[in-house]
Scaffold this active site. Structure first.
Site: not given
Ligand code: PMP
Length: 423
Positions: A15, A143, A273
């Site tokens: 970003y 998100y 994650k």
């Molecule tokens: N869903 C949630 C709740 C997240 O917090 C994130 C990443 N911050 C994602 C999906 C996307 O995961 P990635 O960045 O591994 O693509």
């Protein structure tokens, strides 16, 4: 040209602008909760590298899992092959998650785990004779990732839908739950969700949400009663529930999965994650026999199969990461993080620039009355020897579970240094 000059001119960071990027700091190595910069400075990590490094960096057992797998095979296609780490990890995930979630799809990242979840829901309805169920319902402030499908269910404002008008599927948005975590459901808080379900029942494939904790969309903790009510409404309307536990999973909220706060069991669960302890990118989407058999009825196949699906290195380190978590006293560690952050962040409640302080499990949030100047705040934090990355009007922390009390105190004190840059 030195390393950071080349980086600045040629490499995009998350970003950021390519012409006016935010500053970056060069990492030399990391161990435990300490990140060492190339200039020799050492930072205490309060971010777990975006929720993922729960066991700390450079962990001997995780290093060993990678080395052991590396000596056997680093990668092999999953079309036509299977291997020990994929089966071992799937077995653990099936055991850890509530029944009947017992069918597992491995993918590359959190965003892709969400795409797979969406495809599972859409395919389920078309395979079972309800092809009109094409839209997703979600809540504002969410998100779910940066790929187009995931982005379509991110908060339309903070997810900058305006940049992609016409290119994103148009989904349905209910308001963000008002009732805070730990509070009994406020009257009327589920009404608009219910209305949308009533009005659009035959168009909606699934409700997708982050259970209890909305992360990157605003670090908002909402009532488990709200979640339980939403799950009930989904059942009553025969709409699937997709729980995105990519951020909240693996103990961060004080329960192994945040859905457990509400006793809710989703039809589809997204993980990522902390799955690998933050060693590498891996996503998993779990579902139930009902959904899996629905998709596969009449010879149907799930239309997804990435090159690095169930990568052996990633699944091997994830298998070890799950064992480390379950063998550790993670509940008491997260409880201790919560009590200490509650105590130490409370001092900012009366600060003139602070709008709210909230803590849940291993997540501490100080919400400010205006946007935090990230570059300036980050410089002050690095000078104080700590690593936090504020965004918007949020200064927050979610340290590795293994952080010591004295180190956590350095982080909570650092919030003051960030606030001072706003005066
Ligand atoms: N869903 C949630 C709740 C997240 O917090 C994130 C990443 N911050 C994602 C999906 C996307 O995961 P990635 O960045 O591994 O693509």
């Amino acid at each position: 040209m030195d390393l950071s000059d080349f980086d600045r001119q040629h490499i995009w960071h998350p970003y950021t602008s390519m012409t006016d990027p935010l500053p970056t700091y060069t990492v030399e190595s990391a161990r435990g909760v300490r990140i060492r910069l190339s200039d020799g400075r050492e930072l205490i990590d309060g971010m777990s590298s975006w929720w993922s490094v729960i066991h700390g960096y450079n962990h001997p057992a995780l290093n060993e899992a990678v080395r052991g797998q590396l000596a056997r095979v680093a990668h092999v296609m999953f079309g036509g092959f299977t291997h020990g780490p994929a089966v071992g990890l799937a077995r653990r995930l099936v055991e850890m998650t509530p029944a009947p979630l017992d069918r597992v799809f491995f993918s590359d990242s959190g965003s892709v785990a969400v795409e797979v979840a969406i495809k599972m829901a859409l395919q389920y309805w078309s395979a079972t004779g309800r092809p009109g169920r094409r839209r997703l319902l979600t809540i504002r402030g969410g998100y779910h990732g940066d790929t187009l499908g995931a982005m379509s269910v991110c908060d339309p404002v903070s997810g900058m839908h305006s940049l992609f008008t016409g290119a994103l599927p148009r989904q349905l948005f209910a308001p963000r739950p008002r009732t805070r975590f730990g509070q009994p459901l406020e009257a009327g808080d589920l009404d608009q969700l219910e209305q949308l379900l009533d009005q659009h029942q035959e168009e909606i494939a699934a409700l997708i949400l982050e259970p209890v904790v909305q992360g990157a969309g605003g670090m908002w903790f909402y009532s488990a009663d709200w979640l339980a009510g939403a799950a009930q409404l989904c059942r009553a309307h025969d709409v699937l529930l997709i729980a995105d536990e990519i951020a909240s999973g693996f103990g961060r909220t004080g329960r192994l999965f945040a859905c457990e706060h509400a006793g809710a069991v989703p039809d589809i669960l997204c993980l990522g994650k902390a799955l690998t302890g933050g060693y590498m990118s891996l996503g998993a989407t779990l579902t139930t026999p009902r959904i899996a058999e629905g998709i596969s009825g009449a010879g149907g196949v799930l239309m997804h199969g990435p090159t690095f699906m169930a990568n052996p290195l990633a699944t091997a380190v994830a298998e070890r990461s799950m064992d480390l978590l379950l063998e550790s006293p993670w509940q008491s560690r997260v409880r201790a993080l919560q009590s200490q952050m509650e105590l130490e962040l409370a001092r900012y409640r009366d600060h003139p620039l602070v709008a709210d302080v909230r803590v849940l499990g291993g997540i501490g949030v100080v919400e400010t009355t205006r946007t935090v100047p990230v570059a300036r705040a980050q410089r002050a934090l690095v000078e104080a020897g700590i690593w936090l990355r504020p965004f918007g009007s949020l200064i927050y922390m979610m340290p590795p579970y293994v952080i010591e009390a004295a180190e956590l105190s350095r982080l909570t004190a650092g919030v003051g240094a960030a606030l001072d840059t706003m005066l």
